[in-house]
Design a protein around this motif. Structure first.
Motif, mmCIF file in Angstrom:
data_model
loop_
_atom_site.group_PDB
_atom_site.id
_atom_site.type_symbol
_atom_site.label_atom_id
_atom_site.label_comp_id
_atom_site.label_asym_id
_atom_site.label_seq_id
_atom_site.Cartn_x
_atom_site.Cartn_y
_atom_site.Cartn_z
ATOM 1 N N ASN A 171 -4.196 4.346 3.989
ATOM 2 C CA ASN A 171 -4.489 2.861 3.975
ATOM 3 C C ASN A 171 -2.961 2.073 4.246
ATOM 4 O OD1 ASN A 171 -5.186 0.883 1.090
ATOM 5 N ND2 ASN A 171 -5.863 0.900 3.284
ATOM 6 N N TRP A 228 -7.301 1.159 7.660
ATOM 7 C CA TRP A 228 -7.476 2.591 7.031
ATOM 8 C C TRP A 228 -7.489 3.300 8.476
ATOM 9 C CZ3 TRP A 228 -8.364 4.153 1.961
ATOM 10 C CH2 TRP A 228 -8.314 2.976 1.109
ATOM 11 N N LEU A 271 -12.590 1.318 0.231
ATOM 12 C CA LEU A 271 -13.045 0.998 1.733
ATOM 13 C C LEU A 271 -14.475 0.703 1.330
ATOM 14 C CD1 LEU A 271 -12.384 1.177 4.691
ATOM 15 C CD2 LEU A 271 -13.218 3.316 4.678
#
Length: 342
Positions: free
Chosen positions: A298, A289, A265
């Motif tokens: 995710n 997410w 991320l």
């Protein structure tokens, strides 16, 4: 230095922003955007508005999609945000200015000579806030006219960064948060709060701030999405790297802008809180997410998406989450997988 608008300048500005063009539109029964969906909005009548990266705006009335571009009067076809004022007028923030639509005409509110038309910083009940595109400032609509507000003098540790607005979020205690490439500017009507490389002592040699999204949630936490170094989280006076603390930055990442590996991320272009308090992130490379306060999930093309670039997340009036992707599609989430909505 901020300048007051004189009466003469007010009249000149008012004349400029009332220049309108009659809208000529096209219609389809399916959404035909191919560039990314940068913004999603549902108005008080229930119509859905979609802003694209390159193709202007589409509105869905339940039967047809109607399209607006620069040929119809928009200031630019790159749409950043869509809002509605108390009178039901729809406002579009674009890369090169602000436009509004009253149901019949599109009006261009761009202030061309913005350096000479700066206004005082203030907050009022009817404000709408817009990016000023590549300019280091912001547009504010006070219910009567659009004003340009220049940012205060700010230190930038990274000389390559500029304070061009990338995202906006309202907050508690009358706060407006402004995300820019170089940092965050908070304004509460009287004082500024600055979050940048200089104020937090951030090392800019390897990973300067490069902010693309921002959200103050219902708990007063400030989420800051960066293009390279993941999500920062401000709780009170403390700022931490949420992505790093949850092992969502790859050990080999240069944290600058290179394509990220799956399961990371690092490039967060949109952040939204749903009505249950879940925080949703849209990443440039690794999909969508969800953080429920305890665990992080995710979702990618393996879960029904057609593209792993998530540009926009929006909760409509029915509590349904809509997700706009980089290939011009819009999805809804059924709790496990994603289904194409538009």
């Amino acid at each position: 230095m901020l300048l007051n608008l004189s009466c003469t300048k007010n009249k000149a500005t008012e004349k400029l922003i009332k220049k309108s063009e009659i809208v000529k539109t096209s219609k389809t029964d399916t959404l035909n955007f191919t560039s990314g969906i940068r913004s999603i909005f549902q108005d008080r009548k229930g119509n859905y508005w979609f802003g694209s990266l390159e193709e202007g705006v589409a509105v869905y009335d339940g039967n047809y999609f109607t399209y607006f571009t620069t040929k119809d009067g928009l200031t630019d076809n790159k749409i950043l945000t869509i809002q509605e004022d108390k009178n039901g007028i729809i406002w579009f923030s674009t890369l090169h200015g602000v436009s509004s639509y009253d149901g019949k005409t599109i009006t261009n509110h761009t202030i061309m000579k913005y350096e000479a038309l700066q206004s005082k910083w203030m907050i009022s009940e009817n404000d709408l806030w817009f990016s000023a595109g590549i300019k280091e400032g912001i547009y504010r609509y006070d219910g009567q006219r659009v004003n340009y507000l220049a940012f205060p003098n700010l230190k930038v540790a990274n000389s390559n960064s500029i304070y061009a607005v990338t995202s906006l979020s309202s907050g508690l205690n009358n706060m407006i948060w402004i995300g820019t490439y170089a940092g965050v500017i908070g304004y509460n009507g009287s004082d500024f709060t600055i979050i940048n490389d200089a104020t937090i002592g951030h090392d800019t040699e390897d990973a300067p701030l490069h902010i693309r999204s921002i959200l103050e949630d219902s708990k007063g936490r400030l989420w800051i999405g960066n293009n390279g170094i993941g999500v920062l989280l401000k709780e009170g006076t403390s700022i931490s790297n949420f992505s790093e603390e949850n092992n969502l930055i790859h050990p080999t990442s240069k944290r600058r802008g290179e394509k990220s590996l799956s399961g990371t991320l690092e490039h967060v272009f949109t952040i939204t809180e749903d009505n249950k308090g879940n925080i949703w992130f849209g990443d440039r490379d690794t999909g969508i997410w969800k953080y429920d306060g305890k665990s992080i999930a995710n979702f990618t093309k393996e879960h029904g998406l057609t593209n792993d670039f998530a540009l926009s997340i929006y909760e409509d009036k029915n509590g349904e989450l809509l997700f706009g992707t980089g290939d011009g599609n819009i999805f809804k989430f059924n709790g496990k997988t994603f289904e194409k909505k538009f």
